[in-house]
Design an enzyme around this catalytic site. Structure first.
Site, short mmCIF file in Angstrom:
data_model
loop_
_atom_site.label_atom_id
_atom_site.label_comp_id
_atom_site.label_asym_id
_atom_site.label_seq_id
_atom_site.Cartn_x
_atom_site.Cartn_y
_atom_site.Cartn_z
N LYS A 123 68.06 -62.15 -65.53
CA LYS A 123 66.88 -61.38 -65.07
C LYS A 123 67.36 -60.08 -64.45
CE LYS A 123 62.34 -62.37 -64.53
NZ LYS A 123 61.54 -63.36 -65.25
P1 NAD Z 1 51.97 -57.75 -64.54
O1 NAD Z 1 52.72 -56.56 -64.08
O2 NAD Z 1 51.30 -57.69 -65.86
O3 NAD Z 1 50.85 -58.14 -63.45
C1 NAD Z 1 51.19 -58.34 -62.10
C2 NAD Z 1 49.89 -58.53 -61.32
O4 NAD Z 1 50.23 -58.91 -59.98
C3 NAD Z 1 49.03 -57.28 -61.21
O5 NAD Z 1 47.67 -57.63 -61.34
C4 NAD Z 1 49.32 -56.78 -59.79
O6 NAD Z 1 48.25 -56.02 -59.22
C5 NAD Z 1 49.48 -58.11 -59.08
N1 NAD Z 1 50.19 -57.98 -57.79
C6 NAD Z 1 51.31 -57.26 -57.53
N2 NAD Z 1 51.59 -57.33 -56.22
C7 NAD Z 1 50.65 -58.12 -55.66
C8 NAD Z 1 50.41 -58.55 -54.34
N3 NAD Z 1 51.21 -58.20 -53.33
N4 NAD Z 1 49.32 -59.35 -54.11
C9 NAD Z 1 48.51 -59.71 -55.12
N5 NAD Z 1 48.69 -59.32 -56.40
C10 NAD Z 1 49.75 -58.52 -56.66
O7 NAD Z 1 53.00 -58.97 -64.46
P2 NAD Z 1 53.00 -60.31 -65.30
O8 NAD Z 1 53.84 -60.12 -66.50
O9 NAD Z 1 51.60 -60.81 -65.44
O10 NAD Z 1 53.83 -61.28 -64.34
C11 NAD Z 1 53.21 -61.97 -63.26
C12 NAD Z 1 54.11 -63.11 -62.80
O11 NAD Z 1 54.33 -64.00 -63.90
C13 NAD Z 1 55.50 -62.70 -62.32
O12 NAD Z 1 55.92 -63.57 -61.30
C14 NAD Z 1 56.35 -62.91 -63.54
O13 NAD Z 1 57.73 -63.11 -63.23
C15 NAD Z 1 55.73 -64.16 -64.10
N6 NAD Z 1 55.99 -64.38 -65.53
C16 NAD Z 1 55.65 -63.46 -66.46
C17 NAD Z 1 55.90 -63.71 -67.79
C18 NAD Z 1 55.48 -62.76 -68.87
O14 NAD Z 1 55.62 -63.12 -70.04
N7 NAD Z 1 54.97 -61.60 -68.57
C19 NAD Z 1 56.51 -64.91 -68.17
C20 NAD Z 1 56.82 -65.86 -67.20
C21 NAD Z 1 56.54 -65.58 -65.87
#
Ligand code: NAD
Length: 427
Positions: free
Chosen positions: A112
């Site tokens: 990561k």
């Molecule tokens: P993204 O950037 O698309 O969305 C992130 C969201 O979190 C946004 O809506 C943002 O406003 C919100 N956010 C940020 N800071 C915040 C806070 N302090 N309080 C409340 N909301 C907040 O990201 P994503 O790809 O959807 O990833 C979200 C989570 O899922 C992360 O932990 C990531 O590691 C995990 N994840 C993502 C994937 C993927 O395929 N994208 C896969 C596995 C896990």
């Protein structure tokens, strides 16, 4: 004094994942030599690289890539653009990836990384230059058979296409096209996979459906709340709606909204598309104070934003029957124990959000073998893999008489342990 005590109790993300690891390692009686190897990442890369900004000035950025373990195959895991990216976060997230890919039965290890920036402060052209220069700085520390990045918080399919293009451009002409699988999560037109966009959110709902079946409950009419309405939160909400569940609360970086009658995921998604990615200002819901979010009346909670969001400070207020971890590490160790004591189920991250890396594996195979998969095929194969993992997690929970997170860790660690025991340690 009280505040100081509270601060001292807050755990770093790496401390959190190591606590989870140690709990499982003790219970399964992990081989002591293998335990030493797995307790620390294999490689930690920090790069400082210059980028010219639109106004002609130069800024030096700090980028990270941590490669935790590759006993089962190439390192695999996302790149994050966020102010909270540091070595502790990269280490923790890389370590979770080792356990996630192993539990899913993929031929991958865990990695990561990311860059410590708020991407909202940069233009699209600047983000392109940052992404390309970061890729160049990483050089052969990434590679299609060595370490394969993917999207994470604030990184997009477009950025993955820039990474692929930059990496491929550094190779000789007759080698170039062999390297498209250096990164996954690319747009479909640039070698991406149909359905990779929705795979993590879809997988979260596969996990929630498996939980519901196990509990003998229906998702129809169940009320749920989502923290984070980005890639994972939005797609999870879309598939929850298809299963008849009702979205009543959402929190993102811009605020918290609530509507007892339900919030339409598609309408909110369209709104944020016109509103800089933020939910604040959405008129079909009431604005709530941020600290009331976790205590909202609901059946299901999906944290899908950042790590360490559910802590001893708010875990007691949670009313949901189940917390489905869309994000990585959203529940810290003290909060985990509070939820278990309250009989609230936790669908653990290394299982619950594994749909993303499973689809990334399909994309990697598609590029590697020159194939094209269709959406239906992707979602069906993903569901089969996740349902297999769910069953193995349940079996381990029963065998070791433990919670689902520890059971998932045991399953994942056992696969890596076996690889080390069979191969031995070089030389
Ligand atoms: P993204 O950037 O698309 O969305 C992130 C969201 O979190 C946004 O809506 C943002 O406003 C919100 N956010 C940020 N800071 C915040 C806070 N302090 N309080 C409340 N909301 C907040 O990201 P994503 O790809 O959807 O990833 C979200 C989570 O899922 C992360 O932990 C990531 O590691 C995990 N994840 C993502 C994937 C993927 O395929 N994208 C896969 C596995 C896990």
């Amino acid at each position: 004094m009280k505040t100081i005590e509270k601060e001292a109790k807050k755990m770093g993300m790496y401390e959190n994942v190591m606590h989870q690891f140690n709990r499982a390692a003790d219970l399964m009686d992990l081989n002591p030599s293998v335990r030493k190897i797995l307790a620390i990442p294999n490689t930690e890369i920090v790069v400082n690289f210059p980028v010219k900004l639109d106004d002609g000035s130069v800024e030096v950025f700090k980028g990270y890539r941590v490669q935790h373990n590759n006993a089962l195959g190439p390192y695999k895991g996302g790149l994050r653009y966020h102010e909270t990216v540091d070595i502790d976060a990269a280490r923790a997230l890389a370590t979770w990836m080792t356990w996630k890919t192993s539990l899913a039965g993929l031929p991958y290890g865990g990695g990561k990384g990311g860059v410590q920036i708020n991407p909202k402060n940069y233009s699209t052209a600047e983000l392109e230059r940052i992404t390309r220069r970061f890729t160049y700085a990483l050089g052969d520390n990434i590679g299609p058979e060595h370490d394969i990045p993917a999207p994470d918080v604030n990184t997009t399919p477009q950025m993955m296409a820039w990474i692929a293009d930059t990496y491929m451009s550094t190779k000789s002409t007759n080698e170039r096209t062999k390297h498209a699988h250096v990164v996954t999560g690319k747009p479909v037109g640039a070698g991406g996979l149909e359905g990779r966009d929705r795979a993590t959110g879809y997988g979260v709902v596969v996990g929630i459906k498996a939980w519901a079946k196990h509990k003998g409950v229906s998702l129809k009419g169940k009320r749920y709340i989502v923290q984070g309405f980005g890639n994972v939160g939005y797609w999870a909400a879309t598939f929850m709606k298809q299963n008849g569940a009702i979205l009543v609360g959402v929190q993102d970086a811009s605020g918290t909204i609530y509507n007892n009658e339900g919030i339409d995921p598609e309408a909110l998604h369209n709104f944020i598309g016109q509103n800089g990615g933020m939910i604040s200002g959405y008129i079909d819901a009431t604005v709530m104070p941020n600290d009331l979010f976790f205590g909202m009346d609901c059946d299901i909670m999906i944290p899908a934003a950042l790590g360490n969001q559910i802590t001893a400070d708010n875990a007691d207020s949670i009313k949901a029957m189940v917390v489905a971890e869309g994000a990585n590490g959203p529940v810290d160790v003290p909060a985990n124990d509070i939820l278990i004591a309250k009989n609230i189920d936790i669908i653990p991250d290394i299982f619950c959000n594994s749909g993303g890396v499973i689809a990334s594996y399909f994309e990697w195979l598609q590029n590697r073998n020159g194939e094209l998969w269709d959406l239906q095929e992707v979602l069906e194969k993903l569901e089969i893999k996740m349902n297999n993992s769910f069953k193995r997690m349940l079996d381990a929970a029963e065998k070791y008489n433990t919670d689902w997170r520890t059971a998932a860790f045991i399953e994942a660690i056992a696969r890596v342990e076996q690889a080390y025991l069979q191969r031995g340690i070089f030389p």
